[in-house]
Design a protein around this motif. Sequence first.
Motif, short mmCIF file in Angstrom:
data_model
loop_
_atom_site.label_atom_id
_atom_site.label_comp_id
_atom_site.label_asym_id
_atom_site.label_seq_id
_atom_site.Cartn_x
_atom_site.Cartn_y
_atom_site.Cartn_z
N GLY A 149 21.32 -18.17 13.72
CA GLY A 149 22.03 -17.32 12.78
C GLY A 149 21.24 -16.11 12.34
O GLY A 149 21.73 -15.27 11.60
N HIS B 213 18.22 -23.58 5.09
CA HIS B 213 19.28 -22.88 5.76
C HIS B 213 20.08 -23.82 6.67
O HIS B 213 20.62 -23.39 7.67
CB HIS B 213 18.71 -21.74 6.61
CG HIS B 213 17.95 -20.73 5.80
ND1 HIS B 213 18.57 -19.71 5.12
CD2 HIS B 213 16.63 -20.59 5.56
CE1 HIS B 213 17.66 -18.96 4.51
NE2 HIS B 213 16.48 -19.49 4.75
N SER B 214 20.10 -25.10 6.33
CA SER B 214 20.80 -26.07 7.17
C SER B 214 22.28 -25.73 7.32
O SER B 214 22.88 -25.96 8.36
CB SER B 214 20.64 -27.49 6.60
OG SER B 214 21.15 -27.55 5.29
N GLY B 215 22.87 -25.16 6.25
CA GLY B 215 24.27 -24.75 6.33
C GLY B 215 24.48 -23.68 7.37
O GLY B 215 25.47 -23.68 8.11
N SER B 216 23.53 -22.74 7.47
CA SER B 216 23.67 -21.66 8.45
C SER B 216 23.52 -22.18 9.87
O SER B 216 24.06 -21.58 10.80
CB SER B 216 22.61 -20.57 8.17
OG SER B 216 21.31 -21.07 8.43
N TRP C 250 24.70 -25.08 11.02
CA TRP C 250 26.03 -25.59 11.40
C TRP C 250 26.99 -24.44 11.66
O TRP C 250 27.75 -24.46 12.63
CB TRP C 250 26.59 -26.49 10.29
CG TRP C 250 25.92 -27.83 10.21
CD1 TRP C 250 24.77 -28.14 9.55
CD2 TRP C 250 26.35 -29.04 10.84
NE1 TRP C 250 24.45 -29.46 9.72
CE2 TRP C 250 25.40 -30.05 10.49
CE3 TRP C 250 27.43 -29.38 11.64
CZ2 TRP C 250 25.52 -31.35 10.94
CZ3 TRP C 250 27.55 -30.69 12.08
CH2 TRP C 250 26.60 -31.66 11.73
N ARG C 251 26.95 -23.44 10.80
CA ARG C 251 27.85 -22.29 10.95
C ARG C 251 27.53 -21.52 12.23
O ARG C 251 28.42 -21.11 12.97
CB ARG C 251 27.72 -21.37 9.74
CG ARG C 251 28.69 -20.19 9.78
CD ARG C 251 28.73 -19.44 8.46
NE ARG C 251 27.43 -18.90 8.09
CZ ARG C 251 26.65 -19.37 7.11
NH1 ARG C 251 27.04 -20.43 6.41
NH2 ARG C 251 25.48 -18.83 6.84
N SER C 252 26.22 -21.34 12.49
CA SER C 252 25.79 -20.63 13.69
C SER C 252 26.20 -21.39 14.96
O SER C 252 26.66 -20.79 15.94
CB SER C 252 24.28 -20.43 13.67
OG SER C 252 23.84 -19.82 14.85
N LEU D 188 28.71 -23.41 15.27
CA LEU D 188 30.16 -23.29 15.41
C LEU D 188 30.55 -21.94 15.99
O LEU D 188 31.39 -21.84 16.89
CB LEU D 188 30.84 -23.50 14.05
CG LEU D 188 32.38 -23.49 14.04
CD1 LEU D 188 32.91 -24.59 14.94
CD2 LEU D 188 32.90 -23.66 12.62
N LEU D 189 29.92 -20.87 15.49
CA LEU D 189 30.22 -19.52 15.97
C LEU D 189 29.86 -19.36 17.44
O LEU D 189 30.63 -18.80 18.23
CB LEU D 189 29.46 -18.48 15.13
CG LEU D 189 29.97 -18.27 13.70
CD1 LEU D 189 29.05 -17.34 12.93
CD2 LEU D 189 31.39 -17.72 13.73
N HIS D 190 28.67 -19.87 17.82
CA HIS D 190 28.26 -19.78 19.22
C HIS D 190 29.20 -20.59 20.12
O HIS D 190 29.53 -20.16 21.22
CB HIS D 190 26.83 -20.30 19.39
CG HIS D 190 25.79 -19.27 19.12
ND1 HIS D 190 25.41 -18.91 17.85
CD2 HIS D 190 25.05 -18.50 19.97
CE1 HIS D 190 24.48 -17.98 17.92
NE2 HIS D 190 24.24 -17.71 19.19
#
Length: 289
Positions: free
Chosen positions: A149, A160-163, A165-167, A169-171
């Motif tokens: 991310g 930044h564990s939330g980022s 998961w978000r990263s 998902l985006l990838h």
Amino acid sequence: MELIIDALLDSIKLLPFLFLVYLLIGYLDSSTDNRLYRRLVGAKWLGPIIGSTLGCLPQCGFSVVGANLYSRGMISIGTLLAIFISTSDEAIPILFAHPGMLKSVGIVLGLKFIIAIFIGLVIEAIMRMIGRSTLTKKQVAPERVEVQGGCKCQEGCHSHSGSIWRSALLHTVKVFMYILVINLILNAIIEGIGEDSLSQILLSNSMWQPVLAALVGLIPNCAASIVLTEMYIAGTLSLGALIAGLIPGAGMGLVILFKANKSFIENIKILGILYVTGVIFGMLLQMIS
């Protein structure tokens, strides 16, 4: 409409693999001491053996995982080649679906497993002999890691564990769309050519079948392995030609390699090794049989 549905279903199968591998990469990049990272890259000679074992599992999911990890410098080129060569995509489920082909399942899996380990270890040995690391030059330094991310830190990124998961998902979504488009194009091309025409192109009952079958195997789509396997079952393709086609048939792993790995020349070399390996072992089997 049927082509769209087939392409969509083929692409959806890879979603769990894609998400897990990007989650794994995010975790490895954010680890404070990188212990798991060092264990992964430190597999050395065991890498090709582990890679060929995982690649034997049906579907091309592990070839996608391997391509992603290689592009990040987390596995060696020998391990990547072992995964690609042992990957059987849809061939094994199709052979299993025909009771008379159960013996062929063992032969195909056994041959590809042995060839994968052999080529993987040979490449590892060559890389060491010429004084290069078995890993790519894109390794992430343990003291400075980078999260997918965009988070850069020297003392870990656990906050930044939330980022992560978000990263991941985006990838996953981005690569999924990329794969879907490729699948649509390739399905349309193969549908347009037709299996009968492809059988004629592959020179049925010819000594040179493995040369052309290996070219078909390079098509990054499970449709290629399906066509080759169905032709083998129908008796229009020899065992040597089938192996020649399945060795470079890493499915969507090849697509991900060209998308994720920035070195185009390196990717072409990997493609060349796969093709030459397929042709050599295919021709050897052709002559023996």
